[in-house]
Design an enzyme around this catalytic site. Structure first.
Site, PDB file in Angstrom:
ATOM      1  N   HIS A   1      -1.642   4.090  19.575  1.00 35.30           N
ATOM      2  CA  HIS A   1      -0.250   3.688  19.502  1.00 35.30           C
ATOM      3  C   HIS A   1      -0.082   2.183  19.565  1.00 35.30           C
ATOM      4  O   HIS A   1       0.951   1.654  19.252  1.00 35.30           O
ATOM      5  CB  HIS A   1       0.535   4.356  20.615  1.00 35.30           C
TER       6      HIS A   1
ATOM      7  N   ASP B   1     -10.283   9.888  23.286  1.00 29.67           N
ATOM      8  CA  ASP B   1     -11.312  10.937  23.222  1.00 29.67           C
ATOM      9  C   ASP B   1     -10.807  12.301  22.747  1.00 29.67           C
ATOM     10  O   ASP B   1     -11.553  13.281  22.793  1.00 29.67           O
ATOM     11  CB  ASP B   1     -12.007  11.120  24.586  1.00 29.67           C
TER      12      ASP B   1
ATOM     13  N   LYS C   1      -9.198  11.212  17.516  1.00 22.71           N
ATOM     14  CA  LYS C   1      -8.475  10.479  16.462  1.00 22.71           C
ATOM     15  C   LYS C   1      -9.445   9.930  15.407  1.00 22.71           C
ATOM     16  O   LYS C   1      -9.258  10.150  14.215  1.00 22.71           O
ATOM     17  CB  LYS C   1      -7.679   9.308  17.071  1.00 22.71           C
ATOM     18  N   THR C   2     -10.468   9.214  15.889  1.00 26.14           N
ATOM     19  CA  THR C   2     -11.424   8.621  14.956  1.00 26.14           C
ATOM     20  C   THR C   2     -12.169   9.708  14.184  1.00 26.14           C
ATOM     21  O   THR C   2     -12.336   9.607  12.964  1.00 26.14           O
ATOM     22  CB  THR C   2     -12.419   7.716  15.711  1.00 26.14           C
TER      23      THR C   2
HETATM   24  P1  GDP Z   1     -10.724   9.144  19.893  1.00 25.51           P
HETATM   25  O1  GDP Z   1     -10.927   8.343  21.116  1.00 25.51           O
HETATM   26  O2  GDP Z   1      -9.425   9.874  19.952  1.00 25.51           O
HETATM   27  O3  GDP Z   1     -10.861   8.356  18.626  1.00 25.51           O
HETATM   28  O4  GDP Z   1     -11.822  10.296  19.867  1.00 25.51           O
HETATM   29  P2  GDP Z   1     -13.191  10.394  19.062  1.00 25.51           P
HETATM   30  O5  GDP Z   1     -12.954  10.767  17.652  1.00 25.51           O
HETATM   31  O6  GDP Z   1     -13.993   9.184  19.321  1.00 25.51           O
HETATM   32  O7  GDP Z   1     -13.850  11.664  19.741  1.00 25.51           O
HETATM   33  C1  GDP Z   1     -14.209  11.684  21.106  1.00 25.51           C
HETATM   34  C2  GDP Z   1     -15.331  12.681  21.308  1.00 25.51           C
HETATM   35  O8  GDP Z   1     -14.877  14.001  20.989  1.00 25.51           O
HETATM   36  C3  GDP Z   1     -16.526  12.411  20.427  1.00 25.51           C
HETATM   37  O9  GDP Z   1     -17.698  12.656  21.165  1.00 25.51           O
HETATM   38  C4  GDP Z   1     -16.387  13.434  19.318  1.00 25.51           C
HETATM   39  O10 GDP Z   1     -17.608  13.812  18.749  1.00 25.51           O
HETATM   40  C5  GDP Z   1     -15.733  14.591  20.024  1.00 25.51           C
HETATM   41  N1  GDP Z   1     -14.923  15.411  19.124  1.00 25.51           N
HETATM   42  C6  GDP Z   1     -13.966  14.990  18.276  1.00 25.51           C
HETATM   43  N2  GDP Z   1     -13.436  16.025  17.610  1.00 25.51           N
HETATM   44  C7  GDP Z   1     -14.087  17.130  18.039  1.00 25.51           C
HETATM   45  C8  GDP Z   1     -13.981  18.526  17.711  1.00 25.51           C
HETATM   46  O11 GDP Z   1     -13.207  18.975  16.885  1.00 25.51           O
HETATM   47  N3  GDP Z   1     -14.808  19.360  18.393  1.00 25.51           N
HETATM   48  C9  GDP Z   1     -15.704  18.926  19.342  1.00 25.51           C
HETATM   49  N4  GDP Z   1     -16.460  19.821  19.931  1.00 25.51           N
HETATM   50  N5  GDP Z   1     -15.817  17.633  19.644  1.00 25.51           N
HETATM   51  C10 GDP Z   1     -15.022  16.734  19.010  1.00 25.51           C
HETATM   52 MG    MG Z   2     -11.236   6.297  18.445  1.00 21.20          MG
END
Ligand code: GDP
Ligand code: MG
Length: 370
Positions: free
Chosen positions: A137, A89, A92-93
């Site tokens: 990872h 969260d 990354k995606t």
């Molecule tokens: P992952 O689990 O690392 O792949 O994370 P995700 O890309 O799925 O992002 C998790 C949540 O964080 C989602 O609801 C995204 O919309 C939110 N999010 C990701 N990047 C940002 C950002 O730069 N700003 C804000 N406010 N939310 C973000």
């Molecule tokens: Mg992800």
């Protein structure tokens, strides 16, 4: 002692299995094509058919690609291969998607990016970066466990409002163990409560000293959601790549790593190959893990058919005999006989390994005896 099935020997000699069976019958042996014969009999047959005996040691049969080293003058600069890591969260995606959207090429062509497990981004300054589309990872360590260390640079994503978390630390440790340099992307700087400075400070505890703290690890404040500072992140990657002087020889038989592989209903076995060196071309004969094949088509990350793929380029390869595993190596070889020989050898090895590891259930044995 070594044995071989009549059919396999026939394949290697490019003769018909039935003809070998006939010859064996004349020699006083009643065997079918699926039965095995010993080495002496095999050698007798080979000479009988007027072929030359070539004894191949195990090391000969398997391809030792680490041993043939490219001459320094043959090396040309190649794009860095980047993996995005970090806690769940933290974005990354989102970052992978945002960076993909930052691709000027895709923008120009109005193309839709295909999911092939990796993609390339061409930055405004013309530099190209390859991203592995397998965040986390797990994929990284799995590939590494299979001896495929394809990542040149790791992007450590840390959410500015959440800070260092267990998977952040794991990611740091994995990158360090692999000897892969880290660039820190401090994400979600658009959010209330974002505290990038605290991230920088807490990273010190894990021996990640960013430039602002007097170290040499680059850090970039970004927002994947608002698409802030993505160009700065691309610049940081390009700079890191420049320092590393990443090079490969594009003018040789290709060698690559399987990033993803699947059985496609319409297209058969499909693998995304990240070319490591050489240039992969349509028509090339290859061994890929325990599979052999001939390149029928190459498809890039924009879904376009291409004729060839050079170092650091990810391409979907069609024309595999079966589905290889992520982390397997693809090696272009001189001809189909060679490809089949190596694939058969590897399948045999894999089978031996599985048989050796197969758990014996004592319970089952006893009930079978009772
Ligand atoms: P992952 O689990 O690392 O792949 O994370 P995700 O890309 O799925 O992002 C998790 C949540 O964080 C989602 O609801 C995204 O919309 C939110 N999010 C990701 N990047 C940002 C950002 O730069 N700003 C804000 N406010 N939310 C973000
Ligand atoms: Mg992800």
């Amino acid at each position: 002692p070594d044995t071989i099935t009549v059919q396999e020997l026939a394949n290697r000699m490019a003769e018909k299995g039935a003809d070998l069976v006939k010859a064996l019958f004349k020699m006083g042996m009643m065997v079918t094509v699926n039965q095995t014969i010993d080495q002496d009999t095999a050698e007798l047959l080979v000479t009988e058919f007027g072929h030359e005996i070539k004894r191949v040691s195990e090391a000969d049969v398997d391809i030792r690609h680490d041993e043939d080293v490219d001459a320094p003058e043959a090396l040309k600069p190649r794009a860095p291969v980047v993996t995005i890591m970090g806690h769940v969260d933290h974005g990354k995606t989102s970052l992978l998607d945002a960076l993909r959207g930052a691709n000027v090429q895709a923008g120009e062509a109005g193309g839709i990016t295909q999911h092939i497990g990796a993609y390339q981004v061409k930055a405004k300054d013309g530099s190209v970066i390859t991203f592995l589309d397998t965040p986390g990872h797990e994929a990284f360590t799995e590939m590494r466990a299979r001896g495929a260390n394809v990542t040149d640079i790791a992007i450590l994503v840390v959410a500015a409002d959440d800070g260092i978390k267990p998977q952040t630390i794991e990611s740091i440790n994995h990158a360090k163990a692999a000897g892969v340099p880290i660039i820190v992307a401090i994400n979600k700087i658009d959010k209330d409560g974002a505290n990038p400075q605290r991230v920088r400070e807490r990273l010190l505890e894990h021996e990640i000293i960013v430039e602002a703290m007097g170290g040499d690890v680059q850090d970039v404040e970004v927002s994947a959601l608002k698409k802030l500072n993505l160009d700065k992140l691309l610049d940081a990657i390009a700079l890191q790549a420049e320092i590393m002087e990443l090079k490969a020889n594009p003018d040789r038989n290709a060698e690559g790593t399987v990033v993803e592989a699947k059985l496609d209903k319409g297209r058969g076995p499909v693998a995304t190959i990240l070319v490591r060196r050489g240039t992969l071309k349509v028509g090339d004969v290859f061994v890929c893990g325990a599979e052999s094949g001939r390149v029928r088509a190459l498809i890039d990350d924009q879904g376009k058919q291409v004729k060839s793929a050079g170092p650091s380029m990810p391409v979907e390869v069609l024309g595999l005999g079966g589905v290889p595993m992520a982390g397997d190596t693809l090696t272009v070889v001189e001809n189909e006989a060679r490809a089949r020989e190596v694939a058969a050898y590897r399948q045999e090895q894999a089978l031996k390994k599985r048989t050796a590891q197969a758990p014996v259930s004592l319970e089952g044995m006893f009930s079978a005896l009772a």
